[in-house]
Structures are given as C-alpha cells and as structure tokens.
Design a protein around this motif. Structure first.
Motif, mmCIF file in Angstrom:
data_model
loop_
_atom_site.group_PDB
_atom_site.id
_atom_site.type_symbol
_atom_site.label_atom_id
_atom_site.label_comp_id
_atom_site.label_asym_id
_atom_site.label_seq_id
_atom_site.Cartn_x
_atom_site.Cartn_y
_atom_site.Cartn_z
ATOM 1 N N SER A 42 33.138 40.797 44.590
ATOM 2 C CA SER A 42 33.814 39.792 45.415
ATOM 3 C C SER A 42 34.937 39.043 44.616
ATOM 4 N N MET A 43 35.794 38.336 45.307
ATOM 5 C CA MET A 43 36.987 37.935 44.724
ATOM 6 C C MET A 43 36.589 36.800 43.796
ATOM 7 N N VAL A 44 35.409 36.053 43.792
ATOM 8 C CA VAL A 44 34.994 35.236 42.958
ATOM 9 C C VAL A 44 34.502 36.049 41.569
ATOM 10 N N GLU A 45 33.803 36.925 41.765
ATOM 11 C CA GLU A 45 33.578 37.817 40.601
ATOM 12 C C GLU A 45 34.828 38.279 40.015
ATOM 13 N N LEU A 46 35.764 38.826 40.655
ATOM 14 C CA LEU A 46 36.980 39.324 39.978
ATOM 15 C C LEU A 46 37.599 38.166 39.184
ATOM 16 N N CYS A 47 37.863 37.069 39.762
ATOM 17 C CA CYS A 47 38.199 35.971 38.927
ATOM 18 C C CYS A 47 37.465 35.448 37.690
ATOM 19 N N ARG A 48 36.421 35.571 37.855
ATOM 20 C CA ARG A 48 35.480 35.345 36.690
ATOM 21 C C ARG A 48 35.549 36.210 35.632
ATOM 22 N N ARG A 49 35.933 37.578 35.984
ATOM 23 C CA ARG A 49 36.060 38.683 35.049
ATOM 24 C C ARG A 49 37.226 38.650 34.076
ATOM 25 N N HIS A 50 38.176 37.900 34.690
ATOM 26 C CA HIS A 50 39.638 38.109 34.279
ATOM 27 C C HIS A 50 40.163 36.464 34.004
ATOM 28 N N ASP A 51 39.159 35.636 34.004
ATOM 29 C CA ASP A 51 39.424 34.171 33.825
ATOM 30 C C ASP A 51 40.667 33.648 34.572
ATOM 31 N N MET A 52 40.650 34.010 35.888
ATOM 32 C CA MET A 52 41.761 33.625 36.462
ATOM 33 C C MET A 52 41.282 32.553 37.716
ATOM 34 N N ARG A 53 42.265 31.757 38.223
ATOM 35 C CA ARG A 53 41.924 30.771 39.120
ATOM 36 C C ARG A 53 43.047 30.881 40.117
ATOM 37 N N LEU A 54 42.553 30.877 41.571
ATOM 38 C CA LEU A 54 43.314 31.158 42.625
ATOM 39 C C LEU A 54 44.253 29.996 42.852
ATOM 40 N N ASP A 55 45.502 29.936 43.045
ATOM 41 C CA ASP A 55 46.226 28.666 42.998
ATOM 42 C C ASP A 55 46.898 28.953 44.532
ATOM 43 N N LEU A 56 46.070 27.948 45.439
ATOM 44 C CA LEU A 56 46.300 28.164 46.877
ATOM 45 C C LEU A 56 47.180 26.956 47.458
ATOM 46 N N GLY A 57 47.769 26.182 46.598
ATOM 47 C CA GLY A 57 48.574 25.023 46.995
ATOM 48 C C GLY A 57 49.693 25.255 47.756
ATOM 49 N N GLY A 58 50.278 26.580 47.441
ATOM 50 C CA GLY A 58 51.411 26.744 48.164
ATOM 51 C C GLY A 58 51.139 27.481 49.338
ATOM 52 N N MET A 59 49.980 27.977 49.664
ATOM 53 C CA MET A 59 49.810 28.821 50.905
ATOM 54 C C MET A 59 50.062 27.967 52.279
ATOM 55 N N ARG A 60 50.575 28.417 53.253
ATOM 56 C CA ARG A 60 50.877 27.789 54.329
ATOM 57 C C ARG A 60 50.064 28.573 55.718
#
Length: 163
Positions: free
Chosen positions: A24-42
C-alpha cells in the motif's frame, strides 16, 4: 508530491509492488518516513470507461500538480511503456500524424494544457474552472456490432448512441 523523502527513497521493487497492489502507499510512506504533500494537487477531470468496453470498467479522476524538483519521473513499464518530456501541442500533433497513440482522456487533458505557457498558468486555469463533469464516452458501432469509434458528450451523435 512527497515531502521529507530521506536519502534513497522508494526502490524500483517497492514501486512495482505498489503498482501490483502488493504494497500500500501508506506502508511505503511508513517505510521511508515520507508524508504525501497533496496541497498543490488540483482536480482536473473525471472519466468513466464506456459501457461495452471490455470486461473491466474504470471510474477515474485525474489530478494536476506542479512536478517537484529532485527525483526523476519514471513510468511503470506496464500501463505506460514509454515516457518523455514533450509539449502538449507537440504530443497532439504527433497523435494527429499517427506517430503516437493517445486515449481520449489524454487527448482532452493535452488540449486543456496546450494553450498555457507555464505551470502557473495551467494551475490558475484549473482553479478558475468549474468542477469537472463526469465524462462517459459512448461507443460507435457498425451494424455487426464492431466498435469503430468513440463519441464524447457534445458530439452530434452522442445522444443517439446506445448506452
């Protein structure tokens, strides 16, 4: 769209696992200590596969964001088999000349992008637009049932075609 990408980031193997649904994208982000920055999405478009187009249908929303600096973009080598940077108008010209094949959602997106001369102009145009309509093309068929084309809302024959 990823904030706080530590050294290394996701591997090609992990990207393939996400694409295959094994990670899952959630697990991928956890593995790499990443956060999705979706503020710029339209929110750009909403397309639905026509009735009768194979056994699988998709109800897909398309989004637009400025590409971050840093990691190089890579295609998935499955659904997308080639990638290159090309101006929207040039891609439409190549499609019109038969050099590349494009699906209706891609053509529509490129037509939206083509008149704009910068990322900021495109983002401003999306911000100024109404909520995207749901677009569900209809199939044009010969008398024997063979599909010969796709009609979009607004085409002269759209309403007359079977759903």
């Amino acid at each position: 769209l990823l904030a706080q990408v530590p050294c290394g980031g996701p591997t090609d193997e992990e990207r393939r696992a996400v694409h295959a649904g094994a990670l899952s994208m959630v697990e991928l982000c956890r593995r790499h200590d990443m956060r999705l920055d979706l503020g710029g999405m339209r929110y750009l478009a909403h397309w639905v596969t026509p009735v009768g187009e194979g056994t699988r249908r998709f109800d897909t929303r398309f989004f637009l964001a400025a590409a971050p600096t840093g990691p190089d973009a890579a295609h998935d080598e499955s659904e997308t088999v080639e990638s290159r940077w090309i101006a929207p108008g040039m891609a439409l010209d190549e499609h019109g000349g038969g050099a590349i094949a494009l699906m209706p959602p891609t053509i529509d997106t490129l037509r939206f992008l083509a008149p704009h001369d910068s990322v900021d102009a495109v983002l401003a145009a999306v911000d100024a637009a109404d909520l995207p309509p749901r677009i569900e093309p209809r199939l044009r068929r010969r008398a024997d049932g063979r599909v010969v084309g796709v009609a979009l809302p607004g085409d002269d024959d759209f309403e007359a075609l079977d759903v």
